[in-house]
Design an enzyme around this catalytic site. Structure first.
Site, mmCIF file in Angstrom:
data_model
loop_
_atom_site.group_PDB
_atom_site.id
_atom_site.type_symbol
_atom_site.label_atom_id
_atom_site.label_comp_id
_atom_site.label_asym_id
_atom_site.label_seq_id
_atom_site.Cartn_x
_atom_site.Cartn_y
_atom_site.Cartn_z
ATOM 1 N N CYS A 17 74.348 -23.147 -11.052
ATOM 2 C CA CYS A 17 73.849 -23.169 -12.566
ATOM 3 C C CYS A 17 74.843 -22.003 -13.268
ATOM 4 O O CYS A 17 76.014 -21.922 -13.291
ATOM 5 C CB CYS A 17 72.688 -23.185 -12.693
ATOM 6 N N HIS B 150 70.007 -27.540 -9.385
ATOM 7 C CA HIS B 150 69.370 -26.746 -8.515
ATOM 8 C C HIS B 150 69.097 -27.512 -7.158
ATOM 9 O O HIS B 150 68.025 -28.128 -7.249
ATOM 10 C CB HIS B 150 68.001 -26.174 -9.324
ATOM 11 N N GLU C 104 67.946 -25.999 -4.630
ATOM 12 C CA GLU C 104 66.620 -25.447 -3.939
ATOM 13 C C GLU C 104 65.496 -26.250 -4.703
ATOM 14 O O GLU C 104 64.300 -25.941 -3.763
ATOM 15 C CB GLU C 104 66.664 -23.888 -4.177
ATOM 16 N N SER D 224 43.768 -3.763 6.075
ATOM 17 C CA SER D 224 42.961 -4.282 4.936
ATOM 18 C C SER D 224 42.178 -5.338 5.401
ATOM 19 O O SER D 224 41.508 -5.978 4.755
ATOM 20 C CB SER D 224 44.051 -4.788 3.794
ATOM 21 N N GLY D 225 42.435 -6.128 6.835
ATOM 22 C CA GLY D 225 41.812 -7.270 7.375
ATOM 23 C C GLY D 225 42.624 -8.283 7.013
ATOM 24 O O GLY D 225 42.220 -9.351 7.378
ATOM 25 N N GLY D 226 43.665 -8.293 6.122
ATOM 26 C CA GLY D 226 44.533 -9.406 6.000
ATOM 27 C C GLY D 226 45.514 -9.653 6.774
ATOM 28 O O GLY D 226 45.873 -8.875 7.866
ATOM 29 N N VAL D 227 46.506 -10.758 6.535
ATOM 30 C CA VAL D 227 47.328 -11.163 7.264
ATOM 31 C C VAL D 227 48.648 -10.083 7.368
ATOM 32 O O VAL D 227 48.956 -9.971 8.510
ATOM 33 C CB VAL D 227 48.034 -12.679 7.059
ATOM 34 N N ASP D 228 48.965 -9.816 6.187
ATOM 35 C CA ASP D 228 50.227 -8.830 6.303
ATOM 36 C C ASP D 228 50.066 -7.472 7.179
ATOM 37 O O ASP D 228 50.835 -7.144 8.096
ATOM 38 C CB ASP D 228 50.594 -8.442 4.848
ATOM 39 N N SER D 229 49.155 -6.859 7.014
ATOM 40 C CA SER D 229 48.765 -5.637 7.590
ATOM 41 C C SER D 229 48.457 -5.672 8.980
ATOM 42 O O SER D 229 48.850 -5.031 9.867
ATOM 43 C CB SER D 229 47.504 -4.612 7.006
#
Length: 509
Positions: A79, A167, A169, A221-226
């Protein structure tokens, strides 16, 4: 670290991150850079993609980048990127009488072109542009058109350089992934070896070299990332990693104990800190959402700082920063306007005089989960829905009190447990309950009530940037409503949030 990669030059398109995601789904590594911050290509860069943009090449000061790489590396302009190369070489780009937004059909495709290999006439593509290329420079050759646009795709003779007006994608482009595969794997010669297993192997090796025998502290934090960051670091430095898990009193019901148990089973060295009393005291009387977020962020830093200083000889602070955070911090026009503050440990490296390590900084959210699975992260954490750092505080518009949090925890547990029992939880990106600052009249038995209303929220998403509300079965919502009203004292009305993002956000504050 990676043998092959594609550099994506960002001109501010809403789809730039989607280009990267599509390439990574092909197991091709790529990195995004703003057009004004593109580094000189290293030997492992195999090709360059120029993104779209909301801007025009005909503006007084159009966004641009170093186009001298043309002919040295394969280039694909999408584009705006296609318009920029044509305009820079003397072609004609102007507002089109036949602007194209949405679906279009390709025609006059050059079937011998290696970029368009496997793409047929009448193949559907997704257009989103007001300007069009109406005159190609010398040496540029059209390889596809549409009914309204004479130059839907072009190639530069003697170079591995292409420009396309659509596009690939976007999922609406039927052969878009094939086109990107032709470019990355075929034209650029990238290997498709970037997998969760390779990421773990390479990242652990990098961390070992970077950290050596130094000690590291990480806020869990108890989350996935950390949690995934913790497992990667644990593989690299073992006992030299210390984790701190702060309970601000705003977690889901019994979550603090459940997550601590899960971490212990994973062999992590974790200190749990119950600081609910401090957070509730500082939130007393506070109503404005941004103020609540800032107070929680400040208190978190203070509590974490105290606990971290009890540890000896710490040299590094680890954070679970992921790639969208990195991209946002160096966007084309600078960081986006603040919609809401993100709860993280920003400011801690300077405050604590620590060096920063971010093992997930090049991963998208769904990639973090795949790496977590590769590392053997417990399902109780791996499959958890995203949960906001400020916790239930931003699901309670108005003042946050222990009583309101307890009420919301009960209602939330009923909703989440029912989603799990009905086998719907894993198919939903995020779900929760919001305690509304609204009381309404109800009747329970022979008595009149005047109690709170709650809103159920459940959305489908991939990375949280956009989201659609989930069409939950009526029977399920009826069960959840009945259980909440009958079991949670203080609530007499349940509604369902059917807003999508945008224009709404996933959380209410």
């Amino acid at each position: 670290m990676y043998q092959d990669k594609i550099t994506i030059v960002d001109f501010g398109s809403q789809y730039t991150q989607l280009i990267a995601r599509r390439l990574r789904e092909l197991n091709v590594y790529c990195e995004i850079y703003p057009c004004n911050m593109v580094p000189e290509p290293t030997p492992d860069v195999r090709g360059i993609i120029l993104s779209g943009s909301p801007c025009s090449v005909n503006e007084a000061k159009p966004l641009t980048c170093n186009l001298n790489l043309r002919g040295k590396l394969p280039v694909l302009g999408i584009c705006y990127g296609a318009q920029l190369m044509a305009h820079d070489a003397g072609g004609k780009v102007q507002k089109s009488e036949h602007r194209e937004y949405g679906r279009a059909k390709l025609a006059s495709i050059d079937s011998s072109d290696e970029l368009l290999k496997g793409t047929n006439n009448n193949s559907q593509v997704w257009m989103s542009h007001g300007d069009s290329i109406i005159g190609l420079p010398e040496g540029f050759r059209t390889v596809a058109a549409t009914q309204d646009i004479p130059v839907a795709a072009y190639r530069i003779e003697g170079e591995k350089t292409w420009g396309i007006q659509f596009h690939p994608e976007v999922t609406h482009s039927e052969n878009g992934v094939m086109l990107l595969k032709n470019f990355a794997l075929g034209i650029c010669g990238c290997s498709d070896s970037w997998t969760p297993a390779s990421y773990v192997e390479n990242t652990v090796a990098e961390l070992k070299e970077k950290l050596g025998d130094d000690k590291v502290v990480l806020a869990l934090s108890g989350g996935v990332d950390s949690s995934v960051a913790a497992l990667l670091l644990h593989r690299a430095v073992g006992e030299n990693l210390s984790c701190v898990f702060v309970d601000h009193g705003l977690l889901r019901k019994n979550e603090f104990a459940k997550v601590l148990d899960a971490y212990k089973e994973m062999g992590l060295k974790v200190t749990g800190v119950n600081a609910a009393e401090k957070f509730f005291a500082d939130l007393k009387g506070v109503i404005e959402p941004e103020s609540k977020r800032k107070i929680i962020g400040r208190d978190f830093i203070e509590v974490f700082d105290v606990e971290a200083h009890k540890l000896k000889d710490i040299k590094w602070l680890a954070q679970g920063t992921i790639y969208p955070d990195v991209i946002e911090s160096m966007s084309v026009h600078g960081p986006s306007a603040t919609i809401k503050s993100h709860h993280n440990v920003g400011g801690l490296p300077e405050k604590m005089n620590l060096k920063l390590v971010e093992p997930l900084r090049m991963l998208f959210k769904d990639e973090v989960r795949r790496v977590g699975k590769e590392l053997g992260l417990k399902p109780v954490i791996l499959n958890r829905h995203p949960f906001p750092g400020p916790g239930l505080a931003i699901r309670i518009p108005g003042e946050v009190t222990p009583e309101r949090v307890a009420m919301l925890q009960e209602a939330d547990e009923i909703f989440i447990d029912r989603l799990i029992s009905e086998n719907l939880y894993d198919s939903i990106w995020q779900a929760g309950v919001i305690l509304l600052p609204v009381q309404s009249v109800g009747v329970m038995g022979d008595e009149r009530t005047y109690e709170y209303a709650v809103a159920l929220r459940a959305v489908h998403s991939v990375d949280g940037m956009t989201a659609d509300w989930v069409h939950l079965p009526y029977e399920l919502m009826a069960k959840v409503s009945g259980e909440i009203i009958n079991r949670v004292r203080g609530i007499n009305r349940v509604v369902y949030d059917i807003s999508s993002k945008p224009p709404a956000t996933i959380e209410w504050e």
